[in-house]
Design a protein around this motif. Structure first.
Motif, mmCIF file in Angstrom:
data_model
loop_
_atom_site.group_PDB
_atom_site.id
_atom_site.type_symbol
_atom_site.label_atom_id
_atom_site.label_comp_id
_atom_site.label_asym_id
_atom_site.label_seq_id
_atom_site.Cartn_x
_atom_site.Cartn_y
_atom_site.Cartn_z
ATOM 1 N N PRO A 1 -1.240 9.248 6.868
ATOM 2 C CA PRO A 1 -1.746 9.011 5.696
ATOM 3 C C PRO A 1 -2.332 7.624 5.594
ATOM 4 O O PRO A 1 -1.916 6.722 6.191
ATOM 5 C CB PRO A 1 -0.762 9.087 4.631
ATOM 6 N N ARG A 2 -3.369 7.527 4.599
ATOM 7 C CA ARG A 2 -3.887 6.029 4.242
ATOM 8 C C ARG A 2 -3.498 5.647 2.827
ATOM 9 O O ARG A 2 -3.383 6.400 2.298
ATOM 10 C CB ARG A 2 -5.556 6.073 4.685
ATOM 11 N N VAL B 1 -5.175 17.038 1.791
ATOM 12 C CA VAL B 1 -5.755 15.672 1.501
ATOM 13 C C VAL B 1 -7.080 15.710 0.955
ATOM 14 O O VAL B 1 -7.993 16.157 2.122
ATOM 15 C CB VAL B 1 -5.656 14.823 2.571
ATOM 16 N N GLN C 1 -4.229 7.883 -0.778
ATOM 17 C CA GLN C 1 -4.285 9.093 -0.915
ATOM 18 C C GLN C 1 -3.567 9.923 -1.549
ATOM 19 O O GLN C 1 -2.281 9.392 -1.549
ATOM 20 C CB GLN C 1 -4.671 9.456 0.650
ATOM 21 N N SER D 1 0.768 -1.152 -0.041
ATOM 22 C CA SER D 1 -0.037 0.202 0.033
ATOM 23 C C SER D 1 0.799 1.405 0.026
ATOM 24 O O SER D 1 1.823 1.372 0.670
ATOM 25 C CB SER D 1 -0.858 -0.015 1.137
ATOM 26 N N GLU D 2 0.294 2.225 -0.893
ATOM 27 C CA GLU D 2 1.183 3.472 -0.885
ATOM 28 C C GLU D 2 0.290 4.681 -0.840
ATOM 29 O O GLU D 2 -0.915 4.634 -1.373
ATOM 30 C CB GLU D 2 2.058 3.500 -1.846
ATOM 31 N N CYS D 3 0.820 5.710 -0.583
ATOM 32 C CA CYS D 3 0.153 7.189 -0.960
ATOM 33 C C CYS D 3 0.839 8.148 -1.702
ATOM 34 O O CYS D 3 2.016 7.455 -2.074
ATOM 35 C CB CYS D 3 -0.059 7.965 0.375
ATOM 36 N N HIS D 4 0.391 8.820 -2.361
ATOM 37 C CA HIS D 4 1.347 9.889 -3.161
ATOM 38 C C HIS D 4 1.289 11.349 -2.780
ATOM 39 O O HIS D 4 0.418 12.022 -2.442
ATOM 40 C CB HIS D 4 0.551 9.829 -4.609
#
Length: 249
Positions: A65-66, A54, A69, A2-5
């Protein structure tokens, strides 16, 4: 995984140490971390961030962060106002007072020349600077990314310019400091406010030519240095006149 940007804008792009595409950094969320820690892990100190968005909602440095997002990280739009509360910095400073790191040490003398409070000691280590900044509510001026990432430093500026005069213009512009300034009212050596002193009180400390040609003096109550409008005064006044047009619309 999982990642956010993270989408870094403006000058923040140049501070990135992580791989990115036009300022967009994919960040793997393999641990629970605040957005402050994540931002600083990929480059910019938190002192360079004005706001974080966000989904068009502003968040503070404690935001977690999730996955999925997209987080917009915005730089300051000068002039920055440390005396105004914001979501990222809810406790405003009572006034503009600086703390200068040794890597931009000459900047302290120029700020003092304008009458601006600028604490500086070449012996101070990073831990000293962070402690003083927090205790005395000062804005840290430095070229040290690591120093400005210390959590107890609320306000700071990562200095970009190389020459001391350009650094001075950078700081004045960034914080919106404009003339008139209280020129030559601080000790250039120790930052203490100067006081008028009669010639009779310090005459025994003057060189013969100074005693003969000058009548008005100021004394630093801190380090006891004596100031008068000699050639050094005219030289510094020339520096001030050189930068003034760049500060006045």
């Amino acid at each position: 995984m999982s990642e956010c940007h993270l989408c870094f804008l403006g000058q923040l792009v140049h501070l990135l140490s992580a791989p990115h595409t036009s300022g967009v950094v994919p960040y793997a969320l393999n641990r629970k971390a605040s957005i402050k820690d994540i931002i600083e892990a990929v480059g910019p100190p938190h002192t360079e961030i004005e706001r974080i968005l966000v989904n068009s909602r502003e968040v503070d440095f404690s935001f977690i962060p999730r996955p999925g997002q997209v987080i917009g990280v915005h730089p300051f739009t000068p002039p920055a106002d440390p005396c105004r509360p914001t979501l990222l910095r809810p406790d405003p400073l009572p006034g503009i007072r600086f703390l200068v790191d040794v890597n931009v040490g000459k900047l302290a003398r120029l700020l003092r020349m304008l009458g601006i409070d600028a604490a500086f000691d070449p012996a101070w280590k990073d831990a000293d600077l962070a402690s003083i900044a927090a205790r005395e509510a000062r804005i840290v001026l430095s070229r040290d990314h690591g120093l400005l990432k210390r959590s107890c430093i609320q306000w700071g500026r990562l200095i970009r310019a190389d020459s001391p005069l350009e650094q001075l213009v950078e700081v004045l512009t960034f914080f919106g400091l404009k003339p008139p300034f209280a020129l030559f009212t601080r000790c250039l050596a120790c930052n203490t406010e100067l006081q008028p002193v009669s010639k009779a009180e310090i005459e025994d400390r003057l060189e013969p030519k100074t005693r003969r040609y000058y009548q008005r003096f100021r004394l630093c109550p801190g380090c006891q240095r004596i100031y008068w409008r000699g050639s050094h005064h005219q030289r510094m006044l020339g520096w001030v006149q050189k930068i003034m047009p760049r500060l006045t619309p």
